[in-house]
Scaffold this motif. Structure first.
Motif: not given
Length: 201
Positions: A9-11, A88-107, A138-144
């Motif tokens: 996992i790099k990202n 790094n900071f990416h400005v995108v047009a919409s939340m749909h594009e934001c979520k798609a980029m996150m999904a592509d970049l993340a491990d 996918c994971a959840v940190l269930n703090t408190s």
């Protein structure tokens, strides 16, 4: 580079609140999470905000020598909540594009305490795993115990036949940062995407 198991996992994409919440434990957990991934040379991908747990998390990564990529829709940037010190900071047009980029970049993907938007982002990613669109943990940190009621609802959905046990079990749930990260890469990803039971065919 820390593998947290296999695959490497790099990202890590993290979804968390734009508020700090009502307990200091939430901010403390976000800080610990940022410190741990920075020390492990794992990059943070997140929504790019400077406020709430989002800002706390990003600052913790940066102050420990880590790298942070923010992704934010233009409309939210214009509201003045973007973090100005990211790697790094990416400005995108919409939340749909934001979520798609996150999904592509993340491990891998982790949900920290947050609100409706964070739940929606995380469960869309979980749904994509359920559908076989990706095989990233996918994971959840269930703090408190913040997400206890959510997990009770998930268990109820399994009991009522709307969610398969394998799809519930593929989400790593921990209240400790180090344990969560240690388990992350070995999270089970269902291999069989069969929707109908034999009796329903």
């Amino acid at each position: 580079m820390h593998s947290y198991g296999s695959p490497t996992i790099k990202n890590i994409c993290v979804f968390c609140g734009s508020h700090t919440g009502g307990k200091p434990e939430y901010s403390a957990a976000a800080t610990r999470f940022g410190q741990e991934i920075a020390n492990a040379k794992v990059n943070l991908i997140y929504g790019g905000g400077r406020v709430g747990l989002m800002g706390t998390l990003a600052d913790a990564v940066l102050s420990n020598g880590g790298r942070v990529t923010g992704i934010m829709p233009r409309g939210m940037v214009e509201k003045g909540i973007s973090h100005k010190g990211l790697s790094n900071f990416h400005v995108v047009a919409s939340m749909h594009e934001c979520k798609a980029m996150m999904a592509d970049l993340a491990d891998a993907f982790v949900l920290l305490p947050g609100g409706i938007g964070n739940w929606e982002e995380f469960f869309e990613i979980v749904t994509w795993a359920q559908l076989g669109i990706h095989k990233k943990p996918c994971a959840v940190l269930n703090t408190s115990g913040y997400y206890n009621s959510l997990f009770a609802m998930a268990a109820h959905s399994v009991a009522e036949g709307f969610v398969r046990p394998a799809h519930q079990e593929m989400i790593v749930i921990e209240d400790d940062v180090k344990r969560l990260l240690a388990r992350l890469a070995s999270a089970p990803i269902p291999q069989e995407m069969q929707w109908m039971r034999p009796s329903e065919r």
